[in-house]
Design a protein around this motif. Structure first.
Motif, short mmCIF file in Angstrom:
data_model
loop_
_atom_site.label_atom_id
_atom_site.label_comp_id
_atom_site.label_asym_id
_atom_site.label_seq_id
_atom_site.Cartn_x
_atom_site.Cartn_y
_atom_site.Cartn_z
N THR A 135 -2.56 -7.41 1.60
CA THR A 135 -1.93 -6.03 2.30
C THR A 135 -2.12 -6.26 3.86
O THR A 135 -2.51 -7.41 4.12
N ASP A 136 -1.33 -5.38 4.13
CA ASP A 136 -1.49 -4.93 5.72
C ASP A 136 -2.97 -4.51 6.04
O ASP A 136 -3.69 -3.94 5.10
N SER B 33 -0.75 -2.40 12.35
CA SER B 33 -0.38 -3.39 11.44
C SER B 33 -0.75 -4.70 12.13
O SER B 33 -0.50 -5.12 13.26
N THR C 109 -0.25 -7.50 10.61
CA THR C 109 0.78 -8.65 10.63
C THR C 109 1.71 -8.49 11.79
O THR C 109 2.09 -9.66 12.33
N SER C 110 2.03 -7.42 12.43
CA SER C 110 2.79 -7.30 13.46
C SER C 110 1.94 -7.75 14.95
O SER C 110 2.24 -8.54 15.82
N PRO D 269 4.74 -11.98 6.82
CA PRO D 269 4.07 -11.90 5.40
C PRO D 269 4.97 -12.60 4.09
O PRO D 269 4.38 -12.64 3.04
N THR E 225 -8.10 -8.79 2.57
CA THR E 225 -7.17 -8.11 2.04
C THR E 225 -6.57 -8.71 0.87
O THR E 225 -5.66 -7.87 0.07
N TYR F 229 3.18 -9.48 -1.32
CA TYR F 229 2.47 -8.79 -0.28
C TYR F 229 2.82 -7.24 -0.33
O TYR F 229 3.93 -6.82 -0.86
N ASP G 204 3.09 -4.01 1.74
CA ASP G 204 3.36 -3.59 3.16
C ASP G 204 2.80 -2.45 3.56
O ASP G 204 3.32 -1.10 3.59
N SER H 20 -1.29 -0.61 4.96
CA SER H 20 -2.73 -0.95 5.43
C SER H 20 -3.64 -0.20 4.38
O SER H 20 -3.54 0.76 3.94
#
Length: 315
Positions: A125-126, A140, A142-143, A149, A167, A206, A208, A210
């Motif tokens: 996950t994020d 985030s 990931t960003s 991802p 995660t 994944y 998306d 948090s």
């Protein structure tokens, strides 16, 4: 038996570990067991987790007094102790949001239903990047880290892990395969190793969303790094060593799982493993044939690395 084993590798974590364990106890999904392995902490970490263990039967200390020397080795040891159908990895200094286990479990069971047979599955996950006081740095991870991802193919995963271990949830099939590799020094990190396994033989998905607060502080073992071209440029001198480690990890993966790999996968992993062993031209050619590219501008760093390795064969 619990449905989910949560693995926590601890080392001098007294400042934040109470908050983390309490966030586990506040989870909407309650049928879990927390396995703790302490890496010879010199602070009060062991005393703190012992108190939690005495009060909550779901919390067990499975190792103390053994020096692992790294989070990777400690987590791989913990993985050898897991017995539940699903496993999660837990950092000692984060905070899990209340539905983290429930979200991950729902997704991984959905993936298992969509695949025939007992295949290794992994979901990640994020997470929200926060400072030591839980103030939000970025919504985030990931960003913040400039990670895509969705790049979860086998060739991409050989070059770059996209999921943070804290995660992840994996199923028993993934756990069993990971144990085959042991704690070999050529495994870069436990979570990356699992990503390669599941991309090769099973499925990765994944979420998306948090599901935790990823705390950044001065003692982080890894931590989140905001990606920028300036930051990237400052690390050019380390590229060849990183790429050499990637090639050694690929070589070890082939050694461990050769009989399970398809002919196409075997070719990919061989080219990746040989991307730092020859001349600059040979290395670059092997990198291209492997298709094991990092994302975005990180590809430029790979090219620099394999060419540089061609001039320094002793790496």
């Amino acid at each position: 038996m619990a449905d989910v084993d949560i693995l926590m590798a601890t080392y001098n974590g007294q400042n934040y570990i109470c908050e983390q364990i309490k966030s586990l106890q506040a989870q909407s999904y309650e049928n879990w067991e927390l396995l703790i392995s302490d890496d010879c902490s010199s602070d009060n970490t062991l005393d703190i987790v012992s108190q939690f263990s005495e009060q909550d039967a779901r919390i067990r200390i499975v190792s103390k007094g053994t020096r692992f020397g790294s989070a990777k080795s400690n987590f791989l040891y913990l993985l050898s102790q897991a017995k539940s159908p699903y496993v999660m990895f837990c950092d000692q200094d984060d905070v899990w949001l209340p539905n983290k286990i429930e979200i991950s479990l729902d997704r991984i069971q959905s993936i298992e239903k969509s695949h025939e047979g007992n295949v290794p599955c992994l979901v990640f996950t994020d997470m929200t990047v926060v400072d030591s006081d839980l103030n939000i740095i970025d919504d985030s991870f990931t960003s913040y880290s400039n990670i895509n991802p969705l790049r979860t193919s086998f060739s991409h995963m050989l070059a770059q892990s996209v999921g943070a271990g804290c995660t992840m949830m994996i199923n028993k099939a993934a756990t069993d395969l990971a144990r085959i590799g042991g704690t070999n020094e050529n495994i870069i990190m436990h979570d990356w190793w699992l990503c390669i396994i599941c991309s090769a033989f099973g499925a990765i998905d994944y979420v998306d969303k948090s599901t935790s607060l990823y705390r950044q502080h001065s003692a982080n073992d890894v931590g989140a790094i905001r990606f920028s071209l300036l930051c990237w440029a400052k690390q050019i001198g380390t590229f060849k060593y990183r790429q050499a480690a990637i090639s050694k990890q690929a070589e070890y993966f082939e050694e461990v799982f050769n009989e399970l790999l398809s002919d196409n996968q075997r070719g990919i992993v061989k080219y990746c493993a040989n991307a730092c062993k020859g001349s600059p031209v040979q290395n670059f050619t092997n990198l291209i044939k492997s298709k094991a590219w990092k994302s975005g501008t990180r590809k430029i760093g790979q090219i620099i690395a394999v060419i540089d390795c061609g001039f320094h064969s002793n790496i």
